[in-house]
Structure formats: structure tokens, C-alpha cells
Write a protein that holds these residues in place. Structure first.
Motif, PDB file in Angstrom:
ATOM      1  N   GLU A   1       0.618  -1.105  -0.067  1.00 22.02           N
ATOM      2  CA  GLU A   1      -0.045  -0.022  -0.120  1.00 22.02           C
ATOM      3  C   GLU A   1       0.905   1.267   0.074  1.00 22.02           C
ATOM      4  OE1 GLU A   1      -3.506  -0.651   2.663  1.00 22.02           O
ATOM      5  OE2 GLU A   1      -2.753  -2.669   2.732  1.00 22.02           O
ATOM      6  N   SER A   2       2.194   1.056  -0.406  1.00 22.17           N
ATOM      7  CA  SER A   2       2.872   2.163  -0.436  1.00 22.17           C
ATOM      8  C   SER A   2       2.935   3.030  -1.908  1.00 22.17           C
ATOM      9  CB  SER A   2       4.397   2.089  -0.335  1.00 22.17           C
ATOM     10  OG  SER A   2       4.737   1.041  -1.432  1.00 22.17           O
ATOM     11  N   VAL A   3       3.256   4.362  -2.024  1.00 24.52           N
ATOM     12  CA  VAL A   3       2.819   5.212  -3.118  1.00 24.52           C
ATOM     13  C   VAL A   3       4.268   4.812  -4.073  1.00 24.52           C
ATOM     14  CG1 VAL A   3       3.099   7.372  -3.918  1.00 24.52           C
ATOM     15  CG2 VAL A   3       1.898   7.068  -1.765  1.00 24.52           C
ATOM     16  N   VAL A   4       3.908   4.546  -5.116  1.00 23.95           N
ATOM     17  CA  VAL A   4       4.823   4.115  -6.330  1.00 23.95           C
ATOM     18  C   VAL A   4       5.285   5.523  -6.713  1.00 23.95           C
ATOM     19  CG1 VAL A   4       5.372   3.013  -8.511  1.00 23.95           C
ATOM     20  CG2 VAL A   4       3.904   1.821  -6.807  1.00 23.95           C
TER      21      VAL A   4
ATOM     22  N   ALA B   1       0.082 -14.063  -5.293  1.00 24.64           N
ATOM     23  CA  ALA B   1       0.430 -12.563  -4.992  1.00 24.64           C
ATOM     24  C   ALA B   1      -0.656 -11.577  -4.713  1.00 24.64           C
ATOM     25  CB  ALA B   1       1.402 -11.871  -5.947  1.00 24.64           C
ATOM     26  N   THR B   2      -0.730 -10.563  -4.767  1.00 24.70           N
ATOM     27  CA  THR B   2      -1.818  -9.763  -4.479  1.00 24.70           C
ATOM     28  C   THR B   2      -2.839  -9.367  -5.620  1.00 24.70           C
ATOM     29  OG1 THR B   2      -2.228  -7.568  -3.527  1.00 24.70           O
ATOM     30  CG2 THR B   2      -0.048  -7.726  -4.567  1.00 24.70           C
ATOM     31  N   ILE B   3      -4.071  -8.726  -4.922  1.00 20.08           N
ATOM     32  CA  ILE B   3      -5.128  -8.413  -5.713  1.00 20.08           C
ATOM     33  C   ILE B   3      -4.633  -7.042  -5.943  1.00 20.08           C
ATOM     34  CG2 ILE B   3      -7.568  -7.642  -5.650  1.00 20.08           C
ATOM     35  CD1 ILE B   3      -7.200 -10.652  -5.873  1.00 20.08           C
ATOM     36  N   VAL B   4      -5.029  -6.535  -6.894  1.00 18.29           N
ATOM     37  CA  VAL B   4      -4.761  -5.107  -7.629  1.00 18.29           C
ATOM     38  C   VAL B   4      -4.869  -3.937  -6.779  1.00 18.29           C
ATOM     39  CG1 VAL B   4      -6.851  -4.649  -8.842  1.00 18.29           C
ATOM     40  CG2 VAL B   4      -4.467  -3.891  -9.927  1.00 18.29           C
ATOM     41  N   ASN B   5      -6.177  -3.926  -6.102  1.00 16.41           N
ATOM     42  CA  ASN B   5      -6.395  -2.549  -5.099  1.00 16.41           C
ATOM     43  C   ASN B   5      -7.353  -3.101  -4.081  1.00 16.41           C
ATOM     44  OD1 ASN B   5      -8.943  -2.540  -6.384  1.00 16.41           O
ATOM     45  ND2 ASN B   5      -8.305  -1.327  -8.057  1.00 16.41           N
ATOM     46  N   GLY B   6      -7.488  -2.142  -3.052  1.00 15.50           N
ATOM     47  CA  GLY B   6      -8.665  -2.629  -2.125  1.00 15.50           C
ATOM     48  C   GLY B   6     -10.014  -2.345  -2.668  1.00 15.50           C
ATOM     49  N   ARG B   7     -10.137  -1.853  -3.635  1.00 16.27           N
ATOM     50  CA  ARG B   7     -11.606  -1.893  -4.064  1.00 16.27           C
ATOM     51  C   ARG B   7     -11.715  -3.243  -4.577  1.00 16.27           C
ATOM     52  NH1 ARG B   7     -13.016  -0.658  -9.098  1.00 16.27           N
ATOM     53  NH2 ARG B   7     -10.950   0.563  -9.400  1.00 16.27           N
ATOM     54  N   GLN B   8     -10.992  -4.080  -5.361  1.00 13.50           N
ATOM     55  CA  GLN B   8     -11.220  -5.150  -6.118  1.00 13.50           C
ATOM     56  C   GLN B   8     -11.187  -6.163  -5.011  1.00 13.50           C
ATOM     57  OE1 GLN B   8     -12.177  -4.965  -9.203  1.00 13.50           O
ATOM     58  NE2 GLN B   8     -11.800  -6.981  -9.411  1.00 13.50           N
ATOM     59  N   LEU B   9     -10.245  -6.242  -3.834  1.00 14.14           N
ATOM     60  CA  LEU B   9     -10.122  -6.945  -2.795  1.00 14.14           C
ATOM     61  C   LEU B   9     -11.614  -7.099  -2.047  1.00 14.14           C
ATOM     62  CD1 LEU B   9      -8.675  -9.110  -0.559  1.00 14.14           C
ATOM     63  CD2 LEU B   9      -8.163  -6.955   0.662  1.00 14.14           C
ATOM     64  N   GLU B  10     -12.196  -5.988  -1.884  1.00 16.09           N
ATOM     65  CA  GLU B  10     -13.516  -5.829  -1.116  1.00 16.09           C
ATOM     66  C   GLU B  10     -14.530  -6.271  -1.871  1.00 16.09           C
ATOM     67  OE1 GLU B  10     -14.166  -5.183   1.908  1.00 16.09           O
ATOM     68  OE2 GLU B  10     -12.119  -4.699   2.075  1.00 16.09           O
TER      69      GLU B  10
ATOM     70  N   GLY C   1     -11.731 -18.260   1.563  1.00 12.41           N
ATOM     71  CA  GLY C   1     -12.663 -17.516   2.171  1.00 12.41           C
ATOM     72  C   GLY C   1     -12.283 -16.262   2.803  1.00 12.41           C
ATOM     73  N   SER C   2     -11.067 -15.927   3.096  1.00 13.62           N
ATOM     74  CA  SER C   2     -10.553 -14.826   3.787  1.00 13.62           C
ATOM     75  C   SER C   2      -9.433 -13.917   3.359  1.00 13.62           C
ATOM     76  CB  SER C   2     -10.175 -15.365   5.485  1.00 13.62           C
ATOM     77  OG  SER C   2     -11.080 -15.991   5.799  1.00 13.62           O
ATOM     78  N   ARG C   3      -9.648 -12.445   3.800  1.00 15.48           N
ATOM     79  CA  ARG C   3      -8.480 -11.791   3.502  1.00 15.48           C
ATOM     80  C   ARG C   3      -7.206 -12.393   4.340  1.00 15.48           C
ATOM     81  NH1 ARG C   3      -8.222  -5.438   4.014  1.00 15.48           N
ATOM     82  NH2 ARG C   3      -5.992  -5.059   3.090  1.00 15.48           N
ATOM     83  N   VAL C   4      -5.935 -12.215   3.649  1.00 19.33           N
ATOM     84  CA  VAL C   4      -4.661 -12.704   4.376  1.00 19.33           C
ATOM     85  C   VAL C   4      -4.298 -11.622   5.093  1.00 19.33           C
ATOM     86  CG1 VAL C   4      -2.190 -13.510   4.077  1.00 19.33           C
ATOM     87  CG2 VAL C   4      -4.235 -14.294   2.474  1.00 19.33           C
ATOM     88  N   ASP C   5      -4.143 -12.102   6.568  1.00 16.70           N
ATOM     89  CA  ASP C   5      -3.865 -11.054   7.493  1.00 16.70           C
ATOM     90  C   ASP C   5      -2.298 -10.272   7.398  1.00 16.70           C
ATOM     91  OD1 ASP C   5      -3.949  -9.490   9.734  1.00 16.70           O
ATOM     92  OD2 ASP C   5      -3.547 -11.073  11.391  1.00 16.70           O
ATOM     93  N   ARG C   6      -2.182  -9.379   6.642  1.00 16.36           N
ATOM     94  CA  ARG C   6      -0.931  -8.751   6.479  1.00 16.36           C
ATOM     95  C   ARG C   6      -0.995  -7.557   5.581  1.00 16.36           C
ATOM     96  NH1 ARG C   6       3.180 -11.739   2.522  1.00 16.36           N
ATOM     97  NH2 ARG C   6       3.570  -9.519   1.889  1.00 16.36           N
ATOM     98  N   PRO C   7      -0.241  -6.721   5.766  1.00 21.45           N
ATOM     99  CA  PRO C   7      -0.511  -5.261   4.780  1.00 21.45           C
ATOM    100  C   PRO C   7      -0.735  -5.642   3.215  1.00 21.45           C
ATOM    101  CG  PRO C   7       1.384  -4.804   6.139  1.00 21.45           C
ATOM    102  CD  PRO C   7       0.978  -6.523   6.367  1.00 21.45           C
ATOM    103  N   GLY C   8      -1.180  -5.139   2.407  1.00 26.09           N
ATOM    104  CA  GLY C   8      -1.416  -5.242   1.071  1.00 26.09           C
ATOM    105  C   GLY C   8      -2.782  -6.102   1.122  1.00 26.09           C
ATOM    106  N   PHE C   9      -3.058  -6.427  -0.402  1.00 23.32           N
ATOM    107  CA  PHE C   9      -4.631  -6.760  -0.576  1.00 23.32           C
ATOM    108  C   PHE C   9      -4.340  -8.143  -0.928  1.00 23.32           C
ATOM    109  CE2 PHE C   9      -4.023  -2.288  -1.936  1.00 23.32           C
ATOM    110  CZ  PHE C   9      -4.749  -1.608  -0.978  1.00 23.32           C
ATOM    111  N   PHE C  10      -4.064  -9.142   0.190  1.00 21.49           N
ATOM    112  CA  PHE C  10      -4.091 -10.334  -0.343  1.00 21.49           C
ATOM    113  C   PHE C  10      -5.296 -11.433   0.108  1.00 21.49           C
ATOM    114  CE2 PHE C  10       0.277  -8.601   0.046  1.00 21.49           C
ATOM    115  CZ  PHE C  10       0.796  -9.361  -0.844  1.00 21.49           C
ATOM    116  N   VAL C  11      -5.749 -12.297  -0.602  1.00 27.77           N
ATOM    117  CA  VAL C  11      -6.707 -13.028  -0.496  1.00 27.77           C
ATOM    118  C   VAL C  11      -6.566 -14.484  -0.477  1.00 27.77           C
ATOM    119  CG1 VAL C  11      -8.015 -13.002  -2.652  1.00 27.77           C
ATOM    120  CG2 VAL C  11      -9.323 -13.402  -0.518  1.00 27.77           C
ATOM    121  N   GLN C  12      -7.189 -15.572   0.171  1.00 31.00           N
ATOM    122  CA  GLN C  12      -6.764 -16.973  -0.006  1.00 31.00           C
ATOM    123  C   GLN C  12      -7.474 -17.460  -1.240  1.00 31.00           C
ATOM    124  OE1 GLN C  12      -8.677 -18.003   3.679  1.00 31.00           O
ATOM    125  NE2 GLN C  12      -6.863 -18.357   4.745  1.00 31.00           N
TER     126      GLN C  12
END
Ligand code: NDP
Ligand SMILES: CCCCCC/C=C/C(=O)O
Length: 493
Positions: A42-45, A341-350, A370-381
Motif C-alpha cells: 500500500e505504499s506510493v509508487v 500474490a496480491t489483488i490489484v487494489n483495495g476496491r477489487q479485494l472488497e 474465503g478470507s483476506r490474508v492477515d498482512r498489509p496489502g490486498f491478499f486473499v486466500q
């Protein structure tokens, strides 16, 4: 899921995050920008120039002037082909950097990008390099008339100026799918990449410049969809619009063909079936079935998210798919050990989590994930449900790693379920009997079928959907002809 060990990349070199018009790098006319975020932490590129409608006008006007100048459209096809082939070499040489840019900005697994996307992008340019001097018309003799001998032929001329709007999920590959055939045909292109993944497209266009494309043959308008994208999609100066993205935006673009009835290619995703017949070789099939759901975290339009399994083998397929899902190593896109790896953004993850919740509430059986992975970023199982084709998770494109296993009793029911969708992009069939495959293929209402595998489109073959998955074809010979128009000549002597 892939397992090849690829070393972690160096930090990518960021291209200047600006528009490219007529060979010039420039800020937006109002100085506006949007912020690109790394979805893994979630850092700025970087802040990227956000084109206005004025900038889009300027880009289209420049592309028109360059097209009409003939510097590209009238260049001998063999020379255009040479430049396209050189671009393919440069993309290959820059593959690690391009892949690292996509990992950084959009969270694609670096390994998949460097061994998949970038070779595919290069192969696309190389394939269409070969077409550039083979775009020909037809000839025919005609019966004599009124004392004249007659002869007819057709010319295939480039369509003109193409507007290309691309999504974030495979930005370099899809930009290549739109650019390479258009350029081979002699068109000029204005490309608008997605906000979530602009940098690899900017870099790709820099490489095209290095390969020898004249200034303005490809212009880039980075920017926001509803502003820059909408201005491009509705621009009266275009001869063709080609779009890959959501059905929602695609539906808005379709009526914009305008008074010129300009050409349109819309690729709008899918909800594709993977049909597993009881005679399928499950050892061979399961890795493909899993890949069709979990590759790039399911953010692929061709994903095979409806896993239709004969009732006699459903428990076994379910158990094996669950085991593959549970073996995923979810982590940073650039880690050597990550397999997802990660989902592209928070909106997509939600969005994905919302669909998972809907699956549960509609009574689908959650087998794993079925759950979000408990770490920073937009990871889902990676998630596997057992459900029915009537459930929302089987009807809507989730664009996340969510598979739904649905059972069928016989071939007729499998075909009926496969076709019971508003989409029609692709389908997969797993069977040891090719006659089963050949009897089912003609009855599937889709643009492409894979037998005993799941994969991504090949540059050599047409790609596109039916019904809710869009219209038109890109790639292969169809991709070239879609960027040309025929002129018929009647000659008397
Ligand atoms: N077929 C496919 O391969 C893809 C399908 N999708 C589907 O779409 C869903 C949403 O993804 P999302 O990225 O929001 O897809 P969008 O359709 O919103 O975005 C695709 C492209 O269209 C642009 N765009 C957005 N609004 C407009 C507009 N009004 N006029 C013209 N262009 C516009 C976007 O720009 P910007 O990024 O600046 O908004 C982007 O470049 C996904 O969950 C998935 O279901 C998404 C991507 C690819
Ligand atoms: C190995 C290359 C992966 C490319 C995936 C292309 C996907 C296209 C789409 O989702 O439209």
C-alpha cells in the motif's frame, strides 16, 4: 501454479510518468496526476499524469496527422515488419524490468510475468511483424461487358487512427495485443492504460520508439477512465476503438460507434466453464483446472471459474483442487517462493470478499479459503466452493481466486450448464476421448475452446467473445483484418 525458481528482481527503472504525444513527454494540460499504489504494501509508487479531454484531443489530432502523413501507413510492409520485430527483441531484452514494473504497480507475480507475460508480449510483436508485408487483397477476372475486358481486385488499407483502452490485469500483454496488429496494418494508435498499471505501457512505448517507430505512431494518454478513457472512447477523430475491461464500461462504449459507424472490438471478460468428464486424466487436468482459477489470483478474463464436474468424480476433483489451493504460498509478488500474490487494489479485494460472503449466504459450501490474508496489502486466500450454477458466485465475474464446483449428470446437462451464462468468452473440456470433445465443441456458445488444458490466448489465433463477453476478434489473421478495410477496384481495358 508455477514453481520455477526465478531470482528476485532489482528495483525497476520507472519511466517518466507522463503522457507521450508526438514523441514528446508531457504533463497533463491542467497539471493533474493520479497516484499509483503498490498493492503488496500500500505504499506510493509514483504520481502519474492524468490526461484531460484537451490532452486526448491533442493526442488524437497528432495520431491523425501522423497517419495521413504516410510516414507509417505508407511505409513498405517489410520495413514496418522489421521495426515490429526489432520491438519484439527490445521487449525481450527489457523483460525483467517490465515484469518488475508490473509486480510493483499491480501485484502480478514477478515470476509469471517474466516467464509468461513478457515473452508473450514479445511473441505478439514478432508474430505481427510477419504479417506486415502479407496484408493483401484478392484478384478475380470478370466477364467481358460492353466490349470491354474486365478485371477486379481488392486493396486492404489500414483503418486509420485506433483508440485502445486497456485494463490493469495484464497491461503489457493486452497493450501488445492491441498495438501489434494495428501497427502491422499501418494504423496509428492512441493508447490509454489503466490507472492501476500505467508504467509498463509507458515503458513499452519507449521501447517502440527505440525500435524505430516514427514519433506519434503510438501516443499514450495516461489518465482516469471516466475522463481520459471516456474522451478517447467517444472521440470523433478515431476510426476504431478497441477496449478490454468490464462489461459495465464496455456497455457504455458500445453506443459510441458514432456517425462514422467506426469499427469496435470489445473484450469484456467471462464466467467460463471447465467441463471435467468422467474419463478425464485427473493427474493431468487438475493443475490446469487450478491454474484456470488461481493464476494471477484469478484476475484473468479467461479464468475457468465454473468447474463443471461429472457427479461420479466430483468428490475427488474437489479434494484435489482444495489440496492445490491449500498448498499456495501467498506472498510478495517478487519473492522467489511466492506462488500467489496480491489483488490489484483495495476496491477489487472488497469486491471479491463480498462475492465470497454472498456465496456463503446463498448456501454454497465453502471447501477452503474465503478470507483476506492477515498482512498489509490486498491478499486473499484461494477459495473453493461447491455450489450451483444459479448462485451469484457462478453467474458474475468475480475477478479473484474463487472457484465454484458444480456437478452434472450427463453430457447434455454439462452443455446446458456451460451455456447458461450471459458470458461467452471461452470454455475448457477435459476428456480422454477426443470424440467427446469434438461433439461438445460446436455446442458451446463461446469464442474459444481449450481441450485438456487452460491457457492464455496465442498471438497466432483469434481471441474474443460472444454475447456478454463482447464483440470482434483480436490476434491472428482476424486481428490484422480487423485493422484494415477493403477497397474494391473494377478495371476495364
Ligand atoms: N476482460 C478483462 O480482461 C477485464 C475485466 N475486468 C472486469 O472489470 C471489473 C472492474 O475492473 P476495472 O479495472 O474497474 O475495469 P474497467 O472496465 O473500469 O477498466 C478498464 C479500462 O477502461 C477504463 N475506463 C474506466 N471507465 C471508463 C469510461 N467511462 N470510458 C472509457 N474507459 C474507461 C479504465 O481506466 P481506469 O483504470 O483509469 O479506470 C481502464 O483503462 C473487474 O472486476 C473484472 O470483472 C477488468 C479488467 C480486465
Ligand atoms: C502468460 C501470459 C499471461 C497473459 C494473460 C492474458 C490475459 C488476458 C485477459 O485477461 O484478458
Amino acid at each position: 501454479m508455477t514453481v520455477t525458481e526465478i531470482p528476485r528482481p532489482a528495483d525497476p527503472v520507472l519511466p517518466e510518468p507522463t503522457l507521450r504525444i508526438g514523441g514528446e513527454s508531457m504533463s497533463a494540460s491542467d497539471g493533474g496526476t493520479y497516484t499509483s499504489i503498490n498493492p503488496a504494501d500500500e505504499s506510493v509508487v509514483v504520481d502519474v499524469a492524468a490526461a484531460t479531454a484537451v490532452d486526448v484531443d491533442r493526442a488524437v489530432a497528432n495520431s491523425r496527422a501522423v497517419f495521413e502523413s504516410g510516414v507509417w501507413s505508407q511505409m513498405p510492409g517489410s520495413e514496418r515488419g522489421r521495426i515490429l520485430a526489432h520491438a519484439a527483441d527490445l521487449i525481450e531484452a527489457d523483460a525483467e524490468n517490465l515484469a518488475a514494473l508490473e509486480a510493483l504497480e499491480m501485484g502480478k507475480l514477478y515470476r509469471d510475468s517474466v516467464i509468461g507475460d513478457m515473452p508473450v508480449t514479445a511473441a505478439t510483436f514478432r508474430h505481427f511483424a510477419g504479417w506486415a508485408d502479407k496484408i493483401t487483397g484478392q484478384t478475380t477476372s470478370l466477364p467481358d461487358f460492353a466490349g470491354q475486358h474486365r478485371f477486379g481486385y481488392t486493396l486492404r488499407e489500414p483503418l486509420g487512427v485506433v483508440g485502445a483502452i486497456t485494463p490493469w490485469n495484464n497491461p503489457a500483454v493486452i497493450a501488445g495485443w492491441k498495438l501489434a496488429p494495428a501497427l502491422a496494418a499501418g494504423c496509428t494508435v492512441v493508447v490509454k492504460p489503466a490507472e492501476d498499471a500505467s508504467l509498463s505501457t509507458i515503458r513499452l512505448v519507449e521501447l517502440l520508439t527505440c525500435a524505430g517507430f516514427p514519433a506519434g505512431v503510438v501516443n499514450v494518454v495516461t489518465g482516469r477512465g471516466p475522463i481520459a478513457g471516456a474522451a478517447l472512447a467517444g472521440h470523433p477523430g478515431l476510426d476504431k476503438i478497441t477496449f478490454t475491461g468490464s462489461p459495465r464500461v464496455g456497455r457504455g462504449i458500445q453506443p459510441l460507434a458514432g456517425d462514422k459507424f467506426r469499427s469496435m472490438t470489445l473484450e469484456l471478460g467471462g464466467k467460463s466453464p471447465q467441463i471435467v468428464f468422467p474419463d478425464a486424466d485427473l493427474d493431468a487436468a487438475l493443475p490446469w483446472i487450478a491454474m484456470g482459477n488461481f493464476y494471477h489470483q484469478g484476475q484473468v478474463c479467461a479464468a475457468g471459474t465454473r468447474v463443471l464436474v461429472h457427479e461420479s468424480i466430483a468428490d475427488e476433483v474437489a479434494a484435489r483442487l482444495v489440496a492445490i489451493a491449500e498448498s499456495a504460498v501467498i506472498g510478495d509478488p517478487c519473492d522467489e517462493t511466492s506462488t500467489m500474490a496480491t489483488i490489484v487494489n483495495g476496491r477489487q479485494l472488497e469486491n471479491i470478499l463480498g462475492y465470497i460472503e454472498t456465496g456463503r449466504s446463498e448456501g454454497a459450501q465453502l471447501l477452503t479459503g474465503g478470507s483476506r490474508v492477515d498482512r498489509p496489502g490486498f491478499f486473499v486466500q484461494p477459495t473453493v466452493f461447491r455450489g450451483t450454477n444459479e448462485m451469484t458466485i457462478a453467474r458474475e465475474e468475480i475477478f479473484g481466486p474463487v472457484a465454484t464446483i458444480i456437478t452434472f449428470r450427463d453430457t447434455e446437462e454439462a452443455i446446458a450448464i456451460a451455456n447458461d451464462t450471459r458470458f461467452g468468452l471461452n470454455a475448457m473440456i477435459y476428456t480422454s476421448d477426443l470424440s467427446t470433445a469434438h461433439s461438445v465443441i460446436p455446442r458451446l456458445r463461446v469464442g474459444s475452446v481449450w481441450v485438456n488444458g487452460w491457457g492464455v490466448p496465442e498471438p497466432h489465433l483469434p481471441w474474443g467473445g460472444r454475447e456478454g463477453s463482447g464483440t470482434g476478434r483480436e490476434l491472428g489473421m482476424s486481428g490484422v483484418t480487423a485493422h484494415t478495410q477493403e477497397k474494391t477496384v473494377h478495371l476495364a481495358f
